[in-house]
Design a protein around this motif. Structure first.
Motif, PDB file in Angstrom:
ATOM      1  N   GLY A   1       0.852  -1.350   0.241  1.00 49.37           N
ATOM      2  CA  GLY A   1       0.028  -0.063  -0.154  1.00 49.37           C
ATOM      3  C   GLY A   1       0.743   1.485  -0.222  1.00 49.37           C
ATOM      4  O   GLY A   1       0.356   2.347  -0.216  1.00 49.37           O
ATOM      5  N   VAL A   2       2.349   1.223   0.228  1.00 51.91           N
ATOM      6  CA  VAL A   2       2.965   2.269   0.095  1.00 51.91           C
ATOM      7  C   VAL A   2       3.720   2.250  -1.199  1.00 51.91           C
ATOM      8  O   VAL A   2       4.391   1.613  -1.655  1.00 51.91           O
ATOM      9  CB  VAL A   2       4.136   2.394   1.237  1.00 51.91           C
ATOM     10  CG1 VAL A   2       4.887   3.607   1.085  1.00 51.91           C
ATOM     11  CG2 VAL A   2       3.477   2.004   2.787  1.00 51.91           C
ATOM     12  N   LEU A   3       3.206   3.102  -2.045  1.00 55.83           N
ATOM     13  CA  LEU A   3       3.508   3.433  -3.305  1.00 55.83           C
ATOM     14  C   LEU A   3       4.393   4.790  -3.468  1.00 55.83           C
ATOM     15  O   LEU A   3       3.918   5.782  -3.271  1.00 55.83           O
ATOM     16  CB  LEU A   3       2.400   3.237  -4.448  1.00 55.83           C
ATOM     17  CG  LEU A   3       1.703   2.119  -4.563  1.00 55.83           C
ATOM     18  CD1 LEU A   3       0.533   2.167  -5.522  1.00 55.83           C
ATOM     19  CD2 LEU A   3       2.669   0.840  -4.881  1.00 55.83           C
ATOM     20  N   GLY A   4       5.545   4.795  -4.168  1.00 55.62           N
ATOM     21  CA  GLY A   4       6.208   5.869  -4.550  1.00 55.62           C
ATOM     22  C   GLY A   4       6.007   6.280  -5.816  1.00 55.62           C
ATOM     23  O   GLY A   4       5.115   5.835  -6.638  1.00 55.62           O
ATOM     24  N   THR A   5       6.585   7.396  -6.150  1.00 55.52           N
ATOM     25  CA  THR A   5       6.221   8.251  -7.592  1.00 55.52           C
ATOM     26  C   THR A   5       6.691   7.172  -8.679  1.00 55.52           C
ATOM     27  O   THR A   5       6.140   6.886  -9.721  1.00 55.52           O
ATOM     28  CB  THR A   5       7.140   9.429  -7.655  1.00 55.52           C
ATOM     29  OG1 THR A   5       6.843  10.310  -6.755  1.00 55.52           O
ATOM     30  CG2 THR A   5       6.886  10.015  -9.105  1.00 55.52           C
ATOM     31  N   GLN A   6       7.832   6.278  -8.724  1.00 53.66           N
ATOM     32  CA  GLN A   6       8.267   5.444  -9.723  1.00 53.66           C
ATOM     33  C   GLN A   6       7.296   4.400 -10.100  1.00 53.66           C
ATOM     34  O   GLN A   6       6.978   4.108 -11.075  1.00 53.66           O
ATOM     35  CB  GLN A   6       9.532   4.888  -9.401  1.00 53.66           C
ATOM     36  CG  GLN A   6      10.852   5.748  -9.467  1.00 53.66           C
ATOM     37  CD  GLN A   6      12.043   5.496  -9.084  1.00 53.66           C
ATOM     38  OE1 GLN A   6      12.341   4.298  -8.414  1.00 53.66           O
ATOM     39  NE2 GLN A   6      13.229   6.043  -9.375  1.00 53.66           N
ATOM     40  N   GLU A   7       6.858   3.806  -8.753  1.00 53.35           N
ATOM     41  CA  GLU A   7       5.777   2.793  -8.901  1.00 53.35           C
ATOM     42  C   GLU A   7       4.770   3.104  -9.579  1.00 53.35           C
ATOM     43  O   GLU A   7       3.930   2.563 -10.566  1.00 53.35           O
ATOM     44  CB  GLU A   7       5.443   2.050  -7.679  1.00 53.35           C
ATOM     45  CG  GLU A   7       6.651   1.404  -6.905  1.00 53.35           C
ATOM     46  CD  GLU A   7       7.738   2.250  -6.168  1.00 53.35           C
ATOM     47  OE1 GLU A   7       7.366   3.488  -5.950  1.00 53.35           O
ATOM     48  OE2 GLU A   7       8.531   1.616  -5.664  1.00 53.35           O
ATOM     49  N   ILE A   8       4.143   4.267  -9.113  1.00 58.02           N
ATOM     50  CA  ILE A   8       2.637   4.897  -9.783  1.00 58.02           C
ATOM     51  C   ILE A   8       3.164   5.168 -11.152  1.00 58.02           C
ATOM     52  O   ILE A   8       2.305   4.795 -12.285  1.00 58.02           O
ATOM     53  CB  ILE A   8       2.398   6.186  -9.002  1.00 58.02           C
ATOM     54  CG1 ILE A   8       1.799   5.935  -7.820  1.00 58.02           C
ATOM     55  CG2 ILE A   8       1.221   6.796  -9.905  1.00 58.02           C
ATOM     56  CD1 ILE A   8       1.650   7.145  -6.880  1.00 58.02           C
ATOM     57  N   ILE A   9       4.144   5.627 -11.740  1.00 52.74           N
ATOM     58  CA  ILE A   9       4.606   5.845 -13.213  1.00 52.74           C
ATOM     59  C   ILE A   9       4.596   4.584 -13.858  1.00 52.74           C
ATOM     60  O   ILE A   9       4.120   4.608 -14.984  1.00 52.74           O
ATOM     61  CB  ILE A   9       5.881   6.636 -13.368  1.00 52.74           C
ATOM     62  CG1 ILE A   9       5.704   8.118 -12.785  1.00 52.74           C
ATOM     63  CG2 ILE A   9       6.284   6.575 -14.748  1.00 52.74           C
ATOM     64  CD1 ILE A   9       6.880   8.955 -12.497  1.00 52.74           C
ATOM     65  N   ILE A  10       5.118   3.509 -13.358  1.00 54.94           N
ATOM     66  CA  ILE A  10       5.177   2.391 -14.003  1.00 54.94           C
ATOM     67  C   ILE A  10       3.770   1.679 -14.043  1.00 54.94           C
ATOM     68  O   ILE A  10       3.295   0.971 -15.123  1.00 54.94           O
ATOM     69  CB  ILE A  10       6.245   1.397 -13.127  1.00 54.94           C
ATOM     70  CG1 ILE A  10       7.582   1.693 -13.178  1.00 54.94           C
ATOM     71  CG2 ILE A  10       6.033  -0.194 -13.699  1.00 54.94           C
ATOM     72  CD1 ILE A  10       8.594   0.941 -12.432  1.00 54.94           C
ATOM     73  N   ILE A  11       2.990   1.709 -13.133  1.00 55.60           N
ATOM     74  CA  ILE A  11       1.783   1.215 -13.266  1.00 55.60           C
ATOM     75  C   ILE A  11       0.827   2.213 -14.225  1.00 55.60           C
ATOM     76  O   ILE A  11       0.127   1.400 -15.019  1.00 55.60           O
ATOM     77  CB  ILE A  11       0.951   1.374 -11.914  1.00 55.60           C
ATOM     78  CG1 ILE A  11       1.448   0.262 -10.952  1.00 55.60           C
ATOM     79  CG2 ILE A  11      -0.532   1.109 -11.956  1.00 55.60           C
ATOM     80  CD1 ILE A  11       1.204   0.638  -9.273  1.00 55.60           C
TER      81      ILE A  11
ATOM     82  N   ILE B   1       1.969   3.529 -16.874  1.00 52.82           N
ATOM     83  CA  ILE B   1       2.484   3.045 -18.387  1.00 52.82           C
ATOM     84  C   ILE B   1       1.828   1.949 -18.619  1.00 52.82           C
ATOM     85  O   ILE B   1       1.489   1.439 -19.631  1.00 52.82           O
ATOM     86  CB  ILE B   1       4.117   3.056 -18.232  1.00 52.82           C
ATOM     87  CG1 ILE B   1       4.540   4.562 -18.219  1.00 52.82           C
ATOM     88  CG2 ILE B   1       4.529   2.194 -19.639  1.00 52.82           C
ATOM     89  CD1 ILE B   1       6.060   4.839 -18.044  1.00 52.82           C
ATOM     90  N   ILE B   2       1.769   0.879 -17.814  1.00 49.21           N
ATOM     91  CA  ILE B   2       1.239  -0.424 -18.107  1.00 49.21           C
ATOM     92  C   ILE B   2      -0.011  -0.437 -18.493  1.00 49.21           C
ATOM     93  O   ILE B   2      -0.548  -1.143 -19.226  1.00 49.21           O
ATOM     94  CB  ILE B   2       1.506  -1.643 -16.750  1.00 49.21           C
ATOM     95  CG1 ILE B   2       3.239  -1.758 -16.660  1.00 49.21           C
ATOM     96  CG2 ILE B   2       0.706  -2.876 -16.722  1.00 49.21           C
ATOM     97  CD1 ILE B   2       3.450  -2.574 -15.457  1.00 49.21           C
ATOM     98  N   ILE B   3      -0.870   0.217 -17.453  1.00 46.86           N
ATOM     99  CA  ILE B   3      -2.304   0.290 -17.907  1.00 46.86           C
ATOM    100  C   ILE B   3      -2.666   0.965 -19.337  1.00 46.86           C
ATOM    101  O   ILE B   3      -3.518   0.656 -19.980  1.00 46.86           O
ATOM    102  CB  ILE B   3      -2.912   1.466 -16.770  1.00 46.86           C
ATOM    103  CG1 ILE B   3      -2.969   0.649 -15.409  1.00 46.86           C
ATOM    104  CG2 ILE B   3      -4.421   1.822 -17.092  1.00 46.86           C
ATOM    105  CD1 ILE B   3      -3.599   1.208 -14.203  1.00 46.86           C
ATOM    106  N   LEU B   4      -1.692   2.117 -19.567  1.00 43.59           N
ATOM    107  CA  LEU B   4      -1.879   2.668 -20.903  1.00 43.59           C
ATOM    108  C   LEU B   4      -1.564   1.740 -22.083  1.00 43.59           C
ATOM    109  O   LEU B   4      -2.063   1.876 -23.016  1.00 43.59           O
ATOM    110  CB  LEU B   4      -0.937   3.959 -20.933  1.00 43.59           C
ATOM    111  CG  LEU B   4      -0.765   4.737 -22.183  1.00 43.59           C
ATOM    112  CD1 LEU B   4      -2.251   5.375 -22.333  1.00 43.59           C
ATOM    113  CD2 LEU B   4       0.379   5.935 -22.066  1.00 43.59           C
ATOM    114  N   LEU B   5      -0.461   0.799 -21.834  1.00 36.50           N
ATOM    115  CA  LEU B   5      -0.311  -0.061 -22.647  1.00 36.50           C
ATOM    116  C   LEU B   5      -1.403  -1.144 -22.838  1.00 36.50           C
ATOM    117  O   LEU B   5      -1.607  -1.599 -24.121  1.00 36.50           O
ATOM    118  CB  LEU B   5       1.049  -0.753 -22.296  1.00 36.50           C
ATOM    119  CG  LEU B   5       2.430   0.022 -22.734  1.00 36.50           C
ATOM    120  CD1 LEU B   5       3.697  -0.407 -22.183  1.00 36.50           C
ATOM    121  CD2 LEU B   5       2.597   0.376 -24.128  1.00 36.50           C
TER     122      LEU B   5
END
Length: 69
Positions: free
Chosen positions: A9-19, A21-25
């Motif tokens: 449940g603790v997400l940093g900026t990098q994790e949110i960006i990766i998620i 990008i995956i959703i966008l793809l």
């Protein structure tokens, strides 16, 4: 051995960006607004149901035993 606890449940900026990008793809740019609209409707329905149950509980707790007959 020293184990660090896993903090879910603790997400940093990098994790949110990766998620994101995956959703966008996976869904593409055109499907994301539809996905968010459906998510918003689901949250709204959940909140409406929650408020209805809360209201019914409050109403039933304010009734006296004489009024229930």
């Amino acid at each position: 051995m020293n184990f660090q606890p896993i903090l879910l449940g603790v997400l940093g900026t990098q994790e949110i960006i990766i998620i994101a990008i995956i959703i966008l793809l996976l869904f593409g740019g055109r499907k994301i607004p539809e996905l968010m609209k459906g998510l918003g409707k689901g949250i709204r329905e959940f909140n409406d149901a929650k408020n209805t149950v809360r209201k019914e509980i409050e109403e039933s707790s304010t009734e006296t035993p004489q009024n229930k007959q």
